[in-house]
Design an enzyme around this catalytic site. Structure first.
Site, PDB file in Angstrom:
ATOM      1  N   PRO A  17       4.699  38.115  21.005  1.00 56.95           N
ATOM      2  CA  PRO A  17       3.842  39.246  21.374  1.00 56.95           C
ATOM      3  C   PRO A  17       3.165  39.779  20.120  1.00 56.95           C
ATOM      4  CG  PRO A  17       6.167  39.916  21.356  1.00 56.95           C
ATOM      5  CD  PRO A  17       6.135  38.442  21.065  1.00 56.95           C
ATOM      6  N   CYS A 111      10.310  46.793  16.832  1.00 53.52           N
ATOM      7  CA  CYS A 111       9.039  47.241  16.265  1.00 53.52           C
ATOM      8  C   CYS A 111       9.244  48.397  15.282  1.00 53.52           C
ATOM      9  CB  CYS A 111       8.101  47.679  17.386  1.00 53.52           C
ATOM     10  SG  CYS A 111       6.551  48.301  16.734  1.00 53.52           S
ATOM     11  N   LYS A 149      13.818  41.337  22.224  1.00 52.22           N
ATOM     12  CA  LYS A 149      13.361  40.842  20.915  1.00 52.22           C
ATOM     13  C   LYS A 149      13.755  41.889  19.882  1.00 52.22           C
ATOM     14  CE  LYS A 149       9.241  39.235  18.444  1.00 52.22           C
ATOM     15  NZ  LYS A 149       8.713  40.368  17.667  1.00 52.22           N
ATOM     16  N   ASN A 213      12.552  33.671  14.936  1.00 51.57           N
ATOM     17  CA  ASN A 213      11.151  34.013  14.677  1.00 51.57           C
ATOM     18  C   ASN A 213      10.988  34.478  13.231  1.00 51.57           C
ATOM     19  OD1 ASN A 213       9.451  37.040  15.066  1.00 51.57           O
ATOM     20  ND2 ASN A 213       8.368  35.109  15.247  1.00 51.57           N
ATOM     21  N   GLY A 214       9.844  34.109  12.665  1.00 48.10           N
ATOM     22  CA  GLY A 214       9.474  34.600  11.343  1.00 48.10           C
ATOM     23  C   GLY A 214       8.856  33.538  10.468  1.00 48.10           C
ATOM     24  N   ASP A 215       7.550  33.672  10.204  1.00 49.22           N
ATOM     25  CA  ASP A 215       6.832  32.845   9.215  1.00 49.22           C
ATOM     26  C   ASP A 215       6.607  31.381   9.598  1.00 49.22           C
ATOM     27  OD1 ASP A 215       6.828  35.060   7.570  1.00 49.22           O
ATOM     28  OD2 ASP A 215       8.520  34.364   6.353  1.00 49.22           O
ATOM     29  N   GLY A 237       4.130  33.546  15.718  1.00 47.74           N
ATOM     30  CA  GLY A 237       3.246  34.694  15.874  1.00 47.74           C
ATOM     31  C   GLY A 237       1.934  34.515  15.145  1.00 47.74           C
ATOM     32  N   ARG A 238       1.916  34.953  13.883  1.00 50.55           N
ATOM     33  CA  ARG A 238       0.640  35.008  13.155  1.00 50.55           C
ATOM     34  C   ARG A 238      -0.028  33.655  12.989  1.00 50.55           C
ATOM     35  NH1 ARG A 238       3.241  38.175   8.354  1.00 50.55           N
ATOM     36  NH2 ARG A 238       4.896  36.815   9.104  1.00 50.55           N
TER      37      ARG A 238
HETATM   38  C1  FMN Z   1      -0.640  42.158  14.609  1.00 54.46           C
HETATM   39  C2  FMN Z   1       0.797  42.098  15.034  1.00 54.46           C
HETATM   40  C3  FMN Z   1       1.176  42.669  16.240  1.00 54.46           C
HETATM   41  C4  FMN Z   1       2.513  42.598  16.666  1.00 54.46           C
HETATM   42  N1  FMN Z   1       2.845  43.121  17.885  1.00 54.46           N
HETATM   43  C5  FMN Z   1       4.113  42.970  18.357  1.00 54.46           C
HETATM   44  C6  FMN Z   1       4.464  43.397  19.675  1.00 54.46           C
HETATM   45  O1  FMN Z   1       3.639  43.920  20.441  1.00 54.46           O
HETATM   46  N2  FMN Z   1       5.760  43.219  20.073  1.00 54.46           N
HETATM   47  C7  FMN Z   1       6.711  42.627  19.253  1.00 54.46           C
HETATM   48  O2  FMN Z   1       7.851  42.463  19.661  1.00 54.46           O
HETATM   49  N3  FMN Z   1       6.384  42.197  18.020  1.00 54.46           N
HETATM   50  C8  FMN Z   1       5.121  42.338  17.567  1.00 54.46           C
HETATM   51  N4  FMN Z   1       4.794  41.847  16.329  1.00 54.46           N
HETATM   52  C9  FMN Z   1       5.792  41.054  15.570  1.00 54.46           C
HETATM   53  C10 FMN Z   1       5.613  39.556  15.931  1.00 54.46           C
HETATM   54  O3  FMN Z   1       5.869  39.312  17.291  1.00 54.46           O
HETATM   55  C11 FMN Z   1       6.543  38.669  15.076  1.00 54.46           C
HETATM   56  O4  FMN Z   1       7.868  39.080  15.276  1.00 54.46           O
HETATM   57  C12 FMN Z   1       6.220  38.759  13.579  1.00 54.46           C
HETATM   58  O5  FMN Z   1       4.821  38.669  13.356  1.00 54.46           O
HETATM   59  C13 FMN Z   1       6.928  37.633  12.783  1.00 54.46           C
HETATM   60  O6  FMN Z   1       6.578  36.370  13.300  1.00 54.46           O
HETATM   61  P1  FMN Z   1       5.425  35.441  12.606  1.00 54.46           P
HETATM   62  O7  FMN Z   1       5.759  35.368  11.144  1.00 54.46           O
HETATM   63  O8  FMN Z   1       5.499  34.142  13.313  1.00 54.46           O
HETATM   64  O9  FMN Z   1       4.124  36.169  12.807  1.00 54.46           O
HETATM   65  C14 FMN Z   1       3.484  41.958  15.865  1.00 54.46           C
HETATM   66  C15 FMN Z   1       3.096  41.406  14.631  1.00 54.46           C
HETATM   67  C16 FMN Z   1       1.779  41.455  14.222  1.00 54.46           C
HETATM   68  C17 FMN Z   1       1.395  40.811  12.921  1.00 54.46           C
END
Ligand code: FMN
Length: 325
Positions: A17, A111, A149, A213-215, A237-238
């Site tokens: 998300p 969050c 989460k 999850n992460g990076d 995610g990103r």
């Molecule tokens: C722009 C943005 C919005 C996010 N919104 C949510 C969200 O609505 N709900 C949630 O559980 N995590 C949210 N996150 C966290 C991501 O779901 C994820 O846990 C975090 O980015 C690490 O994963 P990644 O390194 O693959 O991006 C958000 C992160 C970013 C950067």
């Protein structure tokens, strides 16, 4: 309870998300381009849904929160992610998600946003673990599988105390973002701790699907992480920014500029069709992410960033498409 989780082939790869990114327009694009095994909505306020309940039937128009929950059949299985600390509003939002056809409810307990934490929700749930069970049980009133989460701790790593509290709730699935709340996203995710998370799951809730999850930057890396750790699934995610091809085998570098621009155009068009419209400016983060990686991209991006409406953007995009041939 029949649950789509049991039908997934392990390891599975899911899209995180991401507020103001994985909105209905973006999710539709991702589902059409290369569908992850599970999709999540952006987080939606359970209190907000509850307090605007008179408008809940006006799905495509008046209620912006319900609009965030719209999805197309191609997006199944899809989870509605909600946040809140009031069991009554959580139960309401979860039942609404069930009515809308969601496959599951995911509760945000990670969050770090202050405005969310002030409501006792998101990462603040780690400071009030006694509330977590009531929130999870309230979501169960929907009849849908419930997942959470979260992160590995608040100010410091506290997996051994926090995660068992969640795991004892017989969740359908648990996603662990391998950082503390304090770390936000500022340090590399602690993948070295994934084994411990798996051990805790195996001990307290072997039936609960576990995601890390992460990076994670690519599907190949996600596969490696799943193999190394024994996690059931990996959440990305990103890495989806500017790359709706993430869940296909295509390398982002191999996508021709024309295809990237056309994808951006299609995203902007879908975004523009949402009623009521969200601010056009929310799209600009996508301009940065898509118009990238070829000679002349920076200038093209600059031109697109100057636009103030979809119509203006569409004109400039047409010119940009002529330039890339
Ligand atoms: C722009 C943005 C919005 C996010 N919104 C949510 C969200 O609505 N709900 C949630 O559980 N995590 C949210 N996150 C966290 C991501 O779901 C994820 O846990 C975090 O980015 C690490 O994963 P990644 O390194 O693959 O991006 C958000 C992160 C970013 C950067």
């Amino acid at each position: 309870m029949k649950s789509f989780w049991n039908e997934l082939k392990k390891p599975f790869f899911v899209l995180a998300p991401l507020a103001d990114v994985t909105d209905p327009a973006f999710r539709k694009i991702v589902a059409q381009t290369g569908k992850p095994d599970v999709l999540w909505t952006e987080f939606v306020s359970a209190d907000g849904l509850y307090h605007t309940r008179e408008k809940k039937r006006m799905l495509d128009a008046e209620n912006p929160l319900v609009r965030d929950l719209l999805f197309t059949p191609g997006e199944h299985p899809i989870l509605a992610q909600i946040f809140g600390s009031n069991p009554e509003t959580i139960a309401y939002a979860s039942k609404l998600a069930a009515e809308l056809g969601y496959d599951g409810i995911d509760i945000n307990m990670g969050c770090p946003d202050r405005s969310i934490e002030k409501q006792g929700a998101g990462a603040a749930m780690m400071k009030h673990p006694e509330d977590a069970a009531a929130i999870i049980n309230a979501a169960r009133e929907s009849g849908l599988p419930v997942s959470v989460k979260t992160r590995i701790g608040y100010n410091k790593e506290e997996m051994d105390t926090w995660l068992p509290i969640l795991l004892k709730q017989d969740l359908a699935a648990l996603t662990v973002h391998l950082r503390t709340r304090k770390e936000m996203s500022l340090v590399p995710a602690h993948w070295d701790l994934a084994h411990r998370v798996v051990e805790l799951r195996d001990k307290h809730a072997p039936q609960t699907f576990l995601l890390g999850n992460g990076d994670v930057k690519s599907l190949a890396e996600a596969r490696e992480k799943a193999n190394e750790t024994g996690l059931d699934g990996i959440m990305l995610g990103r890495a989806i920014f500017g790359n709706p091809w993430l869940f296909t085998e295509r390398e982002p570098e191999s996508i021709p500029p024309r295809e990237k621009l056309e994808m951006l155009g299609s995203l902007a068009h879908k975004f523009d069709q949402l009623r009521p419209r969200k601010s056009f400016h929310l799209l600009k983060k996508h301009f940065k992410a898509f118009v990238n990686g070829w000679p002349g991209a920076a200038e093209m991006r600059g031109t697109l960033m100057e636009t103030n409406s979809y119509e203006e953007f569409a004109d400039r995009l047409r010119e940009a498409l002529e330039l890339v041939g």
